[in-house]
Design a protein around this motif. Structure first.
Motif: not given
Lengths: 570, 570
Positions: A29, A189, A259-260, A302-303, A306, A309, A311, A319-320, B210, B259-260
């Motif tokens: 992050f 979509q 980031r992309r 991370l990229n 993201e 999605r 998460c 939590g991950r 979390g 970015r965050r």
């Protein structure tokens, strides 16, 4: 993990299952490297910080900890092994999540093939997400084993571990808004749609992006990558067995746009997986080229998370999912320990402990070679003096469209190995239609015998090339007898084979065994005269009617530039 | 926009509706500033690049173009105007999307209040997304107009423009896993959950993150912000009327972690909106503090869009909504032209053209003051010699817990303006329960008369402070007669008023009119002796029983540190 179990451990009232002490945590992050501990309970990271107690503790002695790596786009079939065996090859390298596009098996077995991939990857240390193959079949000029409509795809879209739509290869369909393509884009979509737009630029690129596909892994130049990033695409930097783009693209990656950017392996063959590695190889390459190691790890974790999605992963944070890689050298990334869902599953490149090996009903993906051998003939009555010939370009999937004098014997056009001309046949193998496409190929180099295989992109019909019909028939029937595979034969004798009983695409053996089999097979092909690095890879792309210039499907010769059939005799 | 209409324009076969030529486009994906054109059709950007033709064309002469700004967290009610009027105040400043938390109106009118906000913001140039208020009521020690359970919130979750859950203020509920809180977090797993965790650190922060909340807008120091970023939170840098955090937080923002980061205004009062601005003010402040202007614009656009998964906006790219701001100076961001959905809606800070003014049934949010005036009494029989007194701390929402000698007249404890002691009453106004909480306050400064209002966070009961019961009754009844509002009275005479007929929180007038009314009202309060910058803001927080130290609800005096009621007489 249930919150009711997570919370008391996270807030420190109960001990964690495992605490990794004294790590240097790659914080994806913030881009920082933080000296701290990581507490794990069940499959989840409960806390990152000092003073957690654990039932078990492990001192990392200052080694680095990063999130498990995520491959943004891969065809597991290209490894020629099943997902569980693929997992054994890549998880010890640090990859704990892949977004798989089961495009190949879907061309053979349709939705059943996709369901097989989901079932056989259930509960592995590797989390296998599926992005649904968007373009099955590739065109209507070849006969695949299945066709997937927008409705067929939607019926799969809400299954667990299904994300969205994979590489939307039908660029004209998207940009021109052609019916079949448009329906799929509209149906998906709001979901993730991956793109596939090699060389597309300018207004066509604008239209393509606006139509829905939001990523691309087909960039070959830094300029192409920059234009796609500017248009809003996430770019997967690819380094596959056949397409090595990383070095060319890296100059486009900046601290502003990284980031992309993510990484994808797309297709990696067994030898490359074993000798070079998987995403770890891409990270090493990128860092060696000068990319900041933390940026490289962000791209590999991370990229991708993201974009898709996801998460619940992609970072070392509470939590991950506790997918973690412990390693020692930022400049030479090699996974020391790999944790998947909180469990130590690999150490120093080797699997550790008992891995689940899901038992699934694979009836839908076995016995997929259906040919009426008795009716089969490779005879080509001579209807002219000159024939079109597919010219192989070494290490490329494009071919040349050649015209050569035919060699005619007893009224039949035949191979002429002295001139480098082999006969080529594509035998429809899904529906027992009896269709055979016949033609000629230059560049395989055989002086005798034949090569055959059930890997023939994208429809994966049987493809066989040889110097005489007897060898061709022996090779092709051997593939059939194996229920799919790759074979070299001379006369009636099979010289070597790689059985691929799963959809004619994948072995049921470990990747090491398949690599050994492949080596013996390629040696046999060398003995028949081929000098290509991998003649079966060349063979496998001769039927792909969307790649220029001349290709052969079970329905006949295709002039790809004209996007239509052409007669064999000029 | 329909793809069938989009595609021919995007690929250049048909003209666009509007082409903005010669712009310098802020590319929030790559951090570049690109000299190019932007083509628009309907409400959508169809292409970014040269050579698009347009039915209408506009030469920007090198001015900058950025995406419309996105406010990550705002209570529209704090502007004291309705969403359409709020839009007229903020869109000309460049804000085209807000994520609103209708926490205040939900405390008055429950789900009906939330539905009103959605209905009355339909089709505005400002896209109003709603994140559902997660903590209504704040506690059970005050009487709100509604309570929203997990099921109540889920029933709203799939309405158009509803995203997820707003500021999860109940930190102990989340970290300790208390029943009401846990249900809401579980119900919204997989959706966006915004956090609200002022000062939370260490293991409690790990547990909180979390548990689900993934963002925070309550950071007050750079260290706090960094710890939250490391834990995986997206941080909204806030600059509101009451909480100005931007300067303190900016040192924590780096090229690696920006970015965050996003921006939020949270609460901005009419005068601040008019005099300073909205997100444009935050961008100017940030750039003046040294933040790279493109990074600031990324925070104000793409970063917020990504956190809220608003894939259709936040960038100048094909297929995205044509919300655009044209401006001239990177170092002093001021919106020149604002386009919302492809339409020019503001120029040089003023609305342009006809804006829709949605007509909705607002019966649920009008006439929300229900009090039995005849039964109402502010008399406090003296039951001791010393009383607890709420001590106002200027420009803060925390209060002091004081104990003072009571002034007793005819057996009743009364105000004693000479000593700075006013009587304070909180009158339940939602359910006609007849409940009145009575107490004393120091620090408003009135020498005569009374102030009353229907804005009393979070339950928004009537709150009135004064020197004598007659003035207090006159002020409170005037608020009731207005159906909600703010009033200053002396004796039986009303001196000034701001009518707030919508839920007792919002005017139905433009923000300029409300600002003028507020100025006259504060002048009247000054005439009565108050020296506070805004005595009504101080008044409005005296009933907020979750902020230390001593507060008064309709149910009585609350010692917030003990989280329990305490008697008025010591």
């Amino acid at each position: 993990m249930e919150l009711a179990r997570f919370l008391p451990i996270a807030r420190g009232d109960k001990p964690a299952d495992l605490v990794l002490r004294n790590g240097r945590v790659i914080n994806v992050f913030t881009g920082e490297i933080v000296e701290t501990d990581v507490a794990i309970a069940g499959d989840t990271i409960v806390g990152v910080g000092p003073d957690y107690e654990g039932r078990e503790e492990m001192d990392l002695g200052g080694r680095y900890v990063c999130p498990g790596l995520i491959d943004a786009h891969v065809h597991v079939e290209s490894s020629m092994v099943t997902p569980p065996q693929f997992a054994r090859a890549v998880v010890p390298r640090g990859t704990t999540t892949v977004v798989a596009d089961p495009h190949e098996i879907a061309n053979v077995a349709g939705a059943g093939g996709i369901r097989y991939v989901l079932a056989v990857s259930e509960g592995l240390p590797l989390t296998v997400y599926v992005n649904l193959p968007s373009c099955v079949p590739a065109t209507h000029m070849g006969t695949a084993g299945a066709a997937l409509s927008a409705d067929d795809l939607l019926a799969l879209a809400d299954l667990p571990r299904v994300i969205g739509l994979a590489e939307f290869m039908n660029v004209p369909g998207a940009v021109l808004g052609l019916p079949g393509a448009l329906e799929k884009l509209v149906a998906f979509q709001g979901r993730v749609i991956d793109g596939h737009a090699p060389g597309i630029t300018g207004k066509w690129l604008q239209a393509y992006v606006g139509a829905g596909p939001g990523s691309d892994h087909e960039c070959t130049t830094a300029d192409e990558m920059l234009e796609k990033l500017r248009a809003g695409m996430v770019v997967f930097v690819r380094e596959s067995t056949a397409a090595k783009n990383l070095r060319a693209l890296l100059p486009a990656v900046t601290l502003y746009n990284s980031r992309r950017c993510a990484f994808a392996t797309d297709d990696r063959h067994p030898a490359d997986l074993l000798d070079e590695g998987h995403l770890d190889h891409l990270i090493r390459l990128a860092v060696a080229e000068g990319l900041d190691p933390v940026t490289a790890l962000q791209m590999a974790t991370l990229n991708a998370a993201e974009w898709f999605r996801l998460c619940d992963r992609g970072a070392v944070a509470p939590g991950r999912r506790a997918d973690l890689v412990v390693f020692s050298n930022l400049k030479d990334f090699r996974a020391g320990m790999v944790f998947a869902g909180g469990v130590l599953v690999a150490r120093d490149g080797n699997p550790v402990g008992d891995w689940p090996m899901p038992v699934v009903d694979d009836a839908n993906v076995r016995n997929t070679v259906h040919v009426e051998w008795e009716r089969l003939s490779f005879a080509i009555p001579a209807r002219g003096e000159r024939v079109r010939v597919i010219g192989i370009v070494p290490d490329q999937v494009v071919t040349e469209h050649l015209v050569e004098p035919a060699k005619v014997v007893d009224g039949l056009a035949v191979a002429d190995p002295e001139r480098g001309l082999l006969k080529l046949a594509v035998i429809e193998r899904h529906k027992r239609t009896g269709r055979v496409g016949l033609g000629f190929v230059r560049g395989l180099g055989l002086q005798r015998g034949a090569l055959a295989g059930s890997v023939g992109h994208d429809a994966h019909n049987l493809i066989v090339a040889g110097c005489d019909d007897t060898s061709m028939m022996a090779a092709a029937r051997a593939v059939g007898d194996l229920g799919g595979g790759l074979v070299a034969a001379a006369g009636e004798k099979v010289l070597a084979a790689v059985p691929l009983p799963i959809a004619g695409l994948m072995s049921d053996r470990p990747v090491e065994a398949v690599r050994d089999q492949m080596e013996r097979l390629v040696e046999a092909a060398r003995g028949l005269g081929s000098a290509l690095h991998d003649p079966f890879m060349a063979l496998g792309f001769l039927a792909l009617e969307v790649i220029p210039a001349l290709k052969l499907t079970d329905q006949g010769l295709v002039d790809v530039d004209k996007f239509d059939f052409v007669p064999l005799f000029d």
